[in-house]
Design an enzyme around this catalytic site. Structure first.
Site, PDB file in Angstrom:
ATOM      1  N   TYR A 135      -1.503  -1.013  10.585  1.00  0.00           N
ATOM      2  CA  TYR A 135      -1.670  -1.088   9.070  1.00  0.00           C
ATOM      3  C   TYR A 135      -0.473  -0.680   8.213  1.00  0.00           C
ATOM      4  O   TYR A 135      -0.075  -1.495   7.256  1.00  0.00           O
ATOM      5  CB  TYR A 135      -2.909  -0.400   8.262  1.00  0.00           C
ATOM      6  CG  TYR A 135      -3.235  -0.685   6.920  1.00  0.00           C
ATOM      7  CD1 TYR A 135      -3.735  -1.770   6.574  1.00  0.00           C
ATOM      8  CD2 TYR A 135      -2.797   0.241   5.862  1.00  0.00           C
ATOM      9  CE1 TYR A 135      -4.116  -1.960   5.219  1.00  0.00           C
ATOM     10  CE2 TYR A 135      -3.218   0.045   4.455  1.00  0.00           C
ATOM     11  CZ  TYR A 135      -3.790  -0.933   4.203  1.00  0.00           C
ATOM     12  OH  TYR A 135      -4.013  -1.162   2.851  1.00  0.00           O
ATOM     13  N   SER A 142       0.837  -1.157  -0.029  1.00  0.00           N
ATOM     14  CA  SER A 142       0.099  -0.005   0.123  1.00  0.00           C
ATOM     15  C   SER A 142       0.909   1.187   0.073  1.00  0.00           C
ATOM     16  O   SER A 142       2.195   1.141   0.413  1.00  0.00           O
ATOM     17  CB  SER A 142      -0.959  -0.181   1.134  1.00  0.00           C
ATOM     18  OG  SER A 142      -1.583   1.098   1.354  1.00  0.00           O
TER      19      SER A 142
END
Length: 249
Positions: free
Chosen positions: A155, A142
């Protein structure tokens, strides 16, 4: 077709990006194994792929559990004999203040997003190295690996770890002819694309928000046999957002 009869495992394949990746490989003639904890949705997607002429099976898998990953590999090889491509897409996020984030929540995200990439890659590579042509692994990271927003610590840590793990695995698997790469998506809309605002699109250099097909096409590129010179790298697919300079007026 270049992916005809290639055996492809896609984790997190029941929804969003994973669903599109699995469907895209099936359209290209691959034998696709959809792995996800969401059995009901996964079975529906698998049935739809078959109705459209594709070759696919679903294996219920909690990717953070070693026994589930081992079963995924066993069912795949029992059904299709081998593995050519692995897409480590499964993941989850939690956006909670670090003051309030519990250790259990931290561990759940770390194990789902990062440990799973190691487990799935390790076990799939054991099969891939027996192929004459080797194999290809793509890990979905990401842009949060290198740009941040508040309350995204767990995350962000996993996505940064995925990028580091990617080039480490590429080095370890090189003698077995297995390429390992990562993709870092930016804003990829998995909901109702028609509901996006003009400003949502305009803030991207590409002048549009991304969609799951953008990531699926990148997976095809990174796993094509004639692209085996590409390994150990991360490709950012974000419509130019992480390179855009923003000025306050």
């Amino acid at each position: 077709m270049p992916f005809s009869n290639k055996v492809v495992i896609v984790t997190g394949a029941s929804n969003g990006i994973g669903r599109e990746i699995a469907s895209t490989y099936a359209k290209k003639g691959a034998k696709v194994v959809l792995a996800d904890i969401d059995e009901e949705t996964g079975m529906k997607i698998t049935s739809k792929i078959k109705e459209n002429g594709g070759n696919a099976i679903f294996v219920k898998t909690d990717v953070k559990k070693e026994e589930d990953v081992n079963r995924l590999i066993y069912v795949t090889t029992s059904t299709y004999d081998t593995i050519h491509i692995l897409i480590n897409n499964a993941g989850k996020g939690i956006f909670k203040s670090p003051y309030e984030l519990t250790l259990e929540e931290w561990d759940d995200v770390i194990n789902t997003n990062l440990r799973s990439v190691f487990l799935c890659s390790r076990e799939a590579a054991k099969v891939m190295r027996e192929n004459k042509v080797g194999g290809a692994i793509v890990n979905i990271a990401s842009t949060r690996a290198f740009m941040s927003e508040p309350s995204s610590e767990a995350y962000a840590a996993t996505k940064g770890g995925i990028i580091s793990l990617t080039h480490a695995l590429a080095s370890s698997f090189t003698e077995d002819r297995i390429t390992v790469n990562a993709i870092s998506p930016g804003w990829i809309e998995t909901g109702d694309y028609s509901q996006l605002r003009v400003v949502d699109h305009e803030q991207h250099l590409s002048k549009r928000v991304g969609n799951p097909a953008d990531i699926a096409r990148a997976c095809l590129y990174l796993t094509a046999e004639d692209n085996n010179f590409v390994t150990g790298t991360n490709i950012t697919i974000d419509g130019g957002m992480t390179r855009k300079m923003i000025y306050e007026e």
